[in-house]
Design a protein around this motif. Structure first.
Motif, PDB file in Angstrom:
ATOM      1  N   ASP A 398      92.670  68.140 -23.500  1.00  0.00           N
ATOM      2  CA  ASP A 398      91.478  68.904 -23.881  1.00  0.00           C
ATOM      3  C   ASP A 398      91.781  70.404 -23.808  1.00  0.00           C
ATOM      4  O   ASP A 398      92.576  70.834 -22.973  1.00  0.00           O
ATOM      5  N   HIS A 399      91.101  71.171 -24.651  1.00  0.00           N
ATOM      6  CA  HIS A 399      91.235  72.630 -24.595  1.00  0.00           C
ATOM      7  C   HIS A 399      89.853  73.280 -24.677  1.00  0.00           C
ATOM      8  O   HIS A 399      89.141  73.049 -25.659  1.00  0.00           O
ATOM      9  N   PRO A 400      89.463  74.107 -23.705  1.00  0.00           N
ATOM     10  CA  PRO A 400      88.200  74.855 -23.803  1.00  0.00           C
ATOM     11  C   PRO A 400      88.401  76.099 -24.678  1.00  0.00           C
ATOM     12  O   PRO A 400      89.091  77.039 -24.282  1.00  0.00           O
ATOM     13  N   CYS A 451      92.191  79.546 -26.016  1.00  0.00           N
ATOM     14  CA  CYS A 451      91.918  78.497 -25.044  1.00  0.00           C
ATOM     15  C   CYS A 451      91.671  79.176 -23.698  1.00  0.00           C
ATOM     16  O   CYS A 451      92.368  80.123 -23.339  1.00  0.00           O
ATOM     17  N   ILE A 453      92.084  77.744 -20.827  1.00  0.00           N
ATOM     18  CA  ILE A 453      93.091  77.398 -19.814  1.00  0.00           C
ATOM     19  C   ILE A 453      94.041  78.586 -19.849  1.00  0.00           C
ATOM     20  O   ILE A 453      94.678  78.871 -20.870  1.00  0.00           O
ATOM     21  N   HIS A 456      97.543  78.506 -21.034  1.00  0.00           N
ATOM     22  CA  HIS A 456      97.669  78.230 -22.468  1.00  0.00           C
ATOM     23  C   HIS A 456      97.485  79.505 -23.275  1.00  0.00           C
ATOM     24  O   HIS A 456      98.236  79.774 -24.221  1.00  0.00           O
ATOM     25  N   MET A 461      98.305  80.350 -26.994  1.00  0.00           N
ATOM     26  CA  MET A 461      97.121  79.773 -27.646  1.00  0.00           C
ATOM     27  C   MET A 461      95.963  80.782 -27.663  1.00  0.00           C
ATOM     28  O   MET A 461      94.933  80.606 -27.028  1.00  0.00           O
TER      29      MET A 461
HETATM   30 CU    CU Z   1      94.335  74.859 -23.814  1.00  0.00          CU
END
Ligand code: CU
Ligand code: C2O
Length: 469
Positions: A398-400, A451, A453, A456, A461
């Motif tokens: 998953d990626h927020p 993202c 995270i 990331h 990202m």
């Molecule tokens: Cu992510």
């Protein structure tokens, strides 16, 4: 409305409750930045990023980087930092000073503001050690927001630089306390220092802390008035941890998310909060004085075969003296949100979130549409245009996904904006799925999306969005 402090003094001052050896003391209040401006519609504060010490473990101290209130002589940085509180429509002036050995910025996560005050590295040069910067904006939305650096966030936020921003103006909900809780985790060694050990799994899934924190404390106590009803505003400031909150036998009535109140409340036994997101809930306790409960986080499978560690306690809840007043019923309709007018011909932009397990010598890398920040060119768009962002997570995690400076509406299965989710600026893209977001580009300038995270984002990202005339 800032009843955390009132509650503490209530608990301390309530000497009549003699049936108990000691009256429970709520440990989770947060200081508020001093407003030095006499104008009731201007909030002017002095925010300092400084070196400080936290006590995450009982027997040790941890060196941290933390915000402090520069208007108070000799103030000491705390994790989280003091809250910034304002009411909708206020002009906010933040005189920021950097007392760290490293350059930093302050990003106002979730605010619609002029780009010059967004605090990303695409909108300003980082403030060098000893440097200052003034952030100025008008708070246009009531709700729960937060602020944090946008320079190597995976390190600076982990070190302790984060705090809440609460904008009032939507207090039609009759509650006995209105509280802000920031959930986080930190990775500390047994001796106390934060661990920056280059762990590759941490880079892959975001640093996995070994100590869970609620408002910077491990094992704090929340006192809730018997018969009371509290509004809890949650922020997830963790590098990568998903919190799936619950209080056994006390369902949450969810009333708000990133961009303030939802159109209607709903009831939920658990509340999933991805990094960067906010949710506001109402919690009611009819239990008698002296009863105990726990605020826990339970397993959520976010991918990469991370194991279930079982329920983990974030704080003890102790029921204190009766609230002593009757409460008005909660409205179920909280606000109205018009769906953004997308049509069959609305342009769709696709953003594919990718991971590359062996992208660099020191660990994995991440990309969006095969391009890595900071070498990727900005996405160019026109102010006022309404487009759909299709954000895809092809892999096993998953990626927020977060967008600066503007809110979006999430499209439902029928392809129409699902306004029941409210206005969002951060949304969890579940692994192997995609989400469609309706975005109207509003303020001009260079914004960022990434993202949340933090490893990331730092490792590729992330991207820029240029909104032009
Ligand atoms: Cu992510
Ligand atoms: Cu909370 Cu670009 O971040």
């Amino acid at each position: 409305m800032f009843a955390a402090i009132a509650l503490t003094s209530l608990a301390v001052g309530c000497g009549s409750s003699t049936s108990h050896a000691s009256v429970p003391v709520d440990s989770l209040g947060m200081a508020v930045l001093t407003d030095t401006n006499p104008d009731p519609n201007v909030v002017e504060v002095q925010l300092v990023a400084s070196l400080s010490v936290a006590h995450y473990l009982a027997n040790n101290s941890t060196d941290v980087w933390a915000y402090r209130d520069g208007a108070i002589d000799g103030s000491v940085g705390s994790v989280p930092g003091p809250r910034l509180v304002a009411k909708r429509g206020d002009d906010v002036i933040v005189h920021f000073k950097n007392e760290l050995p490293d350059a930093t910025t302050v990003h106002w996560h979730g605010l619609r503001l002029p780009v010059a005050s967004d605090g990303s590295t695409s909108s300003q040069a980082p403030v060098p050690p000893g440097g200052t910067f003034d952030y100025r904006f008008k708070v246009m939305d009531s709700g729960t927001f937060w602020f944090h650096p946008h320079v190597r966030g995976y390190e600076q936020i982990e070190r302790g630089l984060y705090a809440a921003l609460v904008v009032s103006g939507d207090e039609d909900l009759d509650v006995t306390a209105d509280r802000t809780f920031i959930v986080d985790d930190v990775k500390v060694t047994a001796e106390g220092p934060l661990a920056f050990d280059g762990d590759k799994l941490d880079m892959m899934v975001g640093k996995q802390g070994n100590v869970l924190l609620l408002n910077g404390q491990h094992g704090g106590t929340i006192v809730i008035d018997s018969g009371g009803r509290q509004r809890w505003r949650f922020v997830n400031s963790a590098n990568g941890r998903y919190f799936n909150l619950r209080v056994a036998d006390h369902p949450f009535v969810v009333v708000g998310s990133d961009g303030g109140l939802l159109p209607r409340s709903y009831t939920a036994d658990t509340l999933l909060i991805a990094p960067g997101e906010r949710y506001e809930v109402i919690v009611s306790f009819d239990d008698a004085e002296g009863a105990h409960a726990s605020l826990e986080t339970i397993y959520y499978n976010r991918g990469h075969e991370l194991p279930d560690q079982g329920p983990r306690v974030l704080a003890d809840i102790v029921v204190g003296p009766h609230a002593g007043r009757a409460l008005r019923p909660l409205p179920t309709v909280l606000r109205s949100i018009d769906p953004l007018p997308i049509t069959a011909s609305t342009v769709v932009k696709r953003f594919t979130l990718q991971e590359n397990e062996n992208g660099a010598a020191d660990g994995p890398t991440f990309s969006i549409n095969d391009q890595m920040w900071p070498s990727n060119p900005p996405v160019m768009v026109k102010q006022g245009d309404l487009e759909i962002w299709e954000v895809v997570s092809t892999k096993e995690m998953d990626h927020p996904f977060h967008l600066h400076g503007m809110y979006f509406q999430v499209l439902g299965a029928d392809g129409k904006p699902d306004t029941s989710r409210g206005w969002k600026d951060t949304i969890n893209i579940v692994r192997g799925t995609s989400a469609r977001l309706a975005v109207r580009y509003d303020p001009l300038g260079m914004w960022m999306f990434h993202c949340h995270i933090l490893e990331h984002a730092e490792r590729g990202m992330m991207g820029d969005l240029m909104v032009m005339k």
